[in-house]
Design a protein around this motif. Structure first.
Motif, PDB file in Angstrom:
ATOM      1  N   ILE A 198      -4.886  -2.531   7.151  1.00  7.14           N
ATOM      2  CA  ILE A 198      -3.713  -1.927   6.515  1.00  7.14           C
ATOM      3  C   ILE A 198      -2.642  -1.800   7.599  1.00  7.14           C
ATOM      4  O   ILE A 198      -2.793  -1.035   8.550  1.00  7.14           O
ATOM      5  CB  ILE A 198      -4.047  -0.537   5.918  1.00  7.14           C
ATOM      6  CG1 ILE A 198      -5.206  -0.627   4.932  1.00  7.14           C
ATOM      7  CG2 ILE A 198      -2.802   0.083   5.280  1.00  7.14           C
ATOM      8  CD1 ILE A 198      -4.951  -1.473   3.700  1.00  7.14           C
ATOM      9  N   VAL A 257       0.875  -1.163   0.000  1.00 10.57           N
ATOM     10  CA  VAL A 257       0.000   0.000   0.000  1.00 10.57           C
ATOM     11  C   VAL A 257       0.919   1.221   0.000  1.00 10.57           C
ATOM     12  O   VAL A 257       1.521   1.552   1.028  1.00 10.57           O
ATOM     13  CB  VAL A 257      -0.928   0.018   1.238  1.00 10.57           C
ATOM     14  CG1 VAL A 257      -1.789   1.268   1.248  1.00 10.57           C
ATOM     15  CG2 VAL A 257      -1.787  -1.234   1.277  1.00 10.57           C
ATOM     16  N   SER A 263       0.624  -0.492   8.715  1.00  6.44           N
ATOM     17  CA  SER A 263       1.669   0.508   8.428  1.00  6.44           C
ATOM     18  C   SER A 263       3.017  -0.040   8.888  1.00  6.44           C
ATOM     19  O   SER A 263       3.085  -0.941   9.733  1.00  6.44           O
ATOM     20  CB  SER A 263       1.368   1.819   9.147  1.00  6.44           C
ATOM     21  OG  SER A 263       1.558   1.666  10.547  1.00  6.44           O
ATOM     22  N   GLN A 323      -1.138  -4.554   2.936  1.00  7.58           N
ATOM     23  CA  GLN A 323      -2.469  -5.122   3.164  1.00  7.58           C
ATOM     24  C   GLN A 323      -2.273  -6.633   3.126  1.00  7.58           C
ATOM     25  O   GLN A 323      -1.731  -7.173   2.153  1.00  7.58           O
ATOM     26  CB  GLN A 323      -3.444  -4.689   2.084  1.00  7.58           C
ATOM     27  CG  GLN A 323      -4.817  -5.302   2.249  1.00  7.58           C
ATOM     28  CD  GLN A 323      -5.768  -4.900   1.130  1.00  7.58           C
ATOM     29  OE1 GLN A 323      -5.370  -4.290   0.150  1.00  7.58           O
ATOM     30  NE2 GLN A 323      -7.024  -5.270   1.275  1.00  7.58           N
TER      31      GLN A 323
END
Length: 138
Positions: free
Chosen positions: A88, A71, A90, A77
């Motif tokens: 999602i 992403v 990070s 993801q």
């Protein structure tokens, strides 16, 4: 921590052990099980929309990661074998999970225990009688 410090240099999915390995430029290395990543998904489905709205994930012992989708330049993801794909992850969150893995895992196991739930999807725990309540449960 800078964003660079949180960005893994290498990401490897070990299918046999069902672990995602993250290797960082500062020498840090974390292996996170698919189950761990699934139960700590950053999705609203798992975390809820605020404190106290978290949903305990049960029966995820054998979950796999079927796909990893980048992403942008900031996250992944993960697509899980149980169909979950809305989290999602990070770079910062993945680093945090790696650094706090043991404490988070113990917390998860304690939550399961307190809920009378199981990691095994085939094992259903049903309380028919709660001695503290003194009567059969409906």
């Amino acid at each position: 921590m800078s964003a660079d410090h949180n960005t893994p240099q290498h990401i490897k999915l070990h299918r046999k052990s069902r672990e995602l390995e993250l290797i960082y430029s500062d020498g840090a290395q974390h292996r996170l099980s698919c189950e761990f990543l699934r139960v700590y998904s950053p999705s609203a489905e798992v975390r809820g929309h605020g404190r106290g709205q978290e949903v305990l994930q049960t029966g995820k012992k054998f979950v796999d990661i079927n796909d990893i989708i980048p992403v942008g330049n900031y996250a992944l993801q993960l697509v899980f074998s149980d169909g979950h794909n809305s989290g999602i992850y990070s770079w910062g969150y993945l680093r945090e999970l790696g650094e706090q893995r043991e404490a988070l895992w113990q917390d998860y196991l304690q939550q399961l225990h307190e809920a009378g739930a199981s990691r095994d999807p085939d094992e259903q725990v049903v309380t028919l009688f709660d001695p503290a309540a003194g009567k059969p449960e409906a």
